[in-house]
Design a protein around this motif. Structure first.
Motif, PDB file in Angstrom:
ATOM      1  N   ALA A  93       0.720  -1.325   0.143  1.00 35.99           N
ATOM      2  CA  ALA A  93      -0.400   0.076  -0.174  1.00 35.99           C
ATOM      3  C   ALA A  93       1.060   1.553  -0.251  1.00 35.99           C
ATOM      4  O   ALA A  93       0.721   1.999  -0.321  1.00 35.99           O
ATOM      5  N   LEU A  94       1.942   1.447   0.669  1.00 35.45           N
ATOM      6  CA  LEU A  94       3.009   2.173   0.655  1.00 35.45           C
ATOM      7  C   LEU A  94       3.324   2.934  -0.558  1.00 35.45           C
ATOM      8  O   LEU A  94       3.985   3.627  -0.822  1.00 35.45           O
ATOM      9  N   SER A  95       4.295   1.480  -1.355  1.00 31.91           N
ATOM     10  CA  SER A  95       4.334   1.311  -3.022  1.00 31.91           C
ATOM     11  C   SER A  95       3.118   1.952  -3.515  1.00 31.91           C
ATOM     12  O   SER A  95       3.936   2.873  -4.250  1.00 31.91           O
ATOM     13  N   SER A 130     -12.788  -1.569  -4.478  1.00 30.40           N
ATOM     14  CA  SER A 130     -13.650  -1.633  -3.493  1.00 30.40           C
ATOM     15  C   SER A 130     -14.093  -0.959  -3.048  1.00 30.40           C
ATOM     16  O   SER A 130     -14.843  -0.208  -1.949  1.00 30.40           O
ATOM     17  N   GLN A 131     -13.150   0.342  -2.527  1.00 32.89           N
ATOM     18  CA  GLN A 131     -13.001   1.455  -1.411  1.00 32.89           C
ATOM     19  C   GLN A 131     -13.425   0.733  -0.138  1.00 32.89           C
ATOM     20  O   GLN A 131     -14.076   1.964   0.323  1.00 32.89           O
ATOM     21  N   GLY A 132     -12.908  -0.407   0.428  1.00 33.00           N
ATOM     22  CA  GLY A 132     -12.776  -0.826   1.773  1.00 33.00           C
ATOM     23  C   GLY A 132     -11.821  -0.138   2.855  1.00 33.00           C
ATOM     24  O   GLY A 132     -10.992   0.322   1.971  1.00 33.00           O
ATOM     25  N   GLN A 133     -12.533  -0.626   3.610  1.00 31.25           N
ATOM     26  CA  GLN A 133     -11.417  -0.286   4.923  1.00 31.25           C
ATOM     27  C   GLN A 133     -10.601  -1.014   5.048  1.00 31.25           C
ATOM     28  O   GLN A 133     -10.917  -2.246   5.697  1.00 31.25           O
ATOM     29  N   ASP A 134      -9.472  -1.170   6.190  1.00 33.47           N
ATOM     30  CA  ASP A 134      -8.901  -1.945   6.680  1.00 33.47           C
ATOM     31  C   ASP A 134      -8.294  -1.534   8.066  1.00 33.47           C
ATOM     32  O   ASP A 134      -7.632  -0.566   7.600  1.00 33.47           O
ATOM     33  N   VAL A 135      -8.253  -1.690   9.482  1.00 30.57           N
ATOM     34  CA  VAL A 135      -7.681  -1.047  10.454  1.00 30.57           C
ATOM     35  C   VAL A 135      -6.322  -0.613  10.276  1.00 30.57           C
ATOM     36  O   VAL A 135      -6.149   0.529  10.555  1.00 30.57           O
ATOM     37  N   LEU A 195      -4.724  -0.697   7.397  1.00 29.35           N
ATOM     38  CA  LEU A 195      -3.961   0.630   6.820  1.00 29.35           C
ATOM     39  C   LEU A 195      -5.230   1.857   6.216  1.00 29.35           C
ATOM     40  O   LEU A 195      -4.989   2.355   5.260  1.00 29.35           O
ATOM     41  N   LYS A 196      -5.821   2.257   6.944  1.00 28.72           N
ATOM     42  CA  LYS A 196      -6.997   2.327   7.614  1.00 28.72           C
ATOM     43  C   LYS A 196      -5.797   4.702   6.744  1.00 28.72           C
ATOM     44  O   LYS A 196      -6.953   5.224   5.618  1.00 28.72           O
ATOM     45  N   GLY A 197      -5.279   5.110   6.893  1.00 28.39           N
ATOM     46  CA  GLY A 197      -4.500   6.187   6.848  1.00 28.39           C
ATOM     47  C   GLY A 197      -4.035   6.072   5.242  1.00 28.39           C
ATOM     48  O   GLY A 197      -3.848   6.803   4.403  1.00 28.39           O
ATOM     49  N   VAL A 198      -3.147   5.136   5.120  1.00 21.64           N
ATOM     50  CA  VAL A 198      -2.871   4.773   3.504  1.00 21.64           C
ATOM     51  C   VAL A 198      -3.529   4.977   2.713  1.00 21.64           C
ATOM     52  O   VAL A 198      -3.634   5.440   1.551  1.00 21.64           O
ATOM     53  N   LEU A 199      -5.256   3.436   3.053  1.00 19.50           N
ATOM     54  CA  LEU A 199      -6.175   3.737   2.046  1.00 19.50           C
ATOM     55  C   LEU A 199      -6.752   4.874   1.533  1.00 19.50           C
ATOM     56  O   LEU A 199      -6.779   5.730   0.443  1.00 19.50           O
ATOM     57  N   HIS A 200      -6.561   6.074   2.703  1.00 14.75           N
ATOM     58  CA  HIS A 200      -7.029   7.466   2.477  1.00 14.75           C
ATOM     59  C   HIS A 200      -6.000   8.183   2.092  1.00 14.75           C
ATOM     60  O   HIS A 200      -6.889   8.716   0.726  1.00 14.75           O
TER      61      HIS A 200
END
Length: 120
Positions: free
Chosen positions: A31-33, A64-69, A71-76
């Protein structure tokens, strides 16, 4: 982490890698990559992008614009960066098709291992 930006003819236009000392999982590193690659694409004024990753879980979360605890900040951050593109898609590819980026990531890992010092 390692990433390549390719143009429409599949020529590499930019290639880079980075490392972090502490990353809780391979999924977080991937995700960071993606975040770093998108940041680079924004810097180079890319308007349309296809993000290819060998992490099926991450691609699924991004699509899916899903959430993961964890990864929350990185996904945002990725979602915010994605808004700057005219067109963006996330595609799962096999690791064998991702050899260049995987090699960059491994080189970054070796680099950090070589520069690590032992404190007794």
């Amino acid at each position: 982490m390692g990433w390549h930006l390719h143009d429409s003819t599949n020529s590499v236009t930019e290639s880079s890698s980075s490392h972090r000392l502490f990353v809780p999982s391979a999924l977080v590193a991937e995700a960071l990559s993606v975040k770093a690659a998108l940041t680079s694409a924004v810097f180079y004024h890319v308007s349309s992008i296809i993000v290819c990753s060998d992490s099926k879980t991450l691609v699924s979360l991004l699509k899916s614009q899903g959430q993961d605890v964890v990864l929350k900040g990185v996904l945002h951050d990725i979602a915010m960066l994605a808004r700057t593109f005219t067109s963006i898609s996330f595609v799962y590819i096999l690791r064998l098709a991702n050899v260049q980026a995987d090699s960059l990531a491994k080189a970054a890992l070796v680099s950090i291992s070589a520069s690590a010092s032992v404190i007794v």
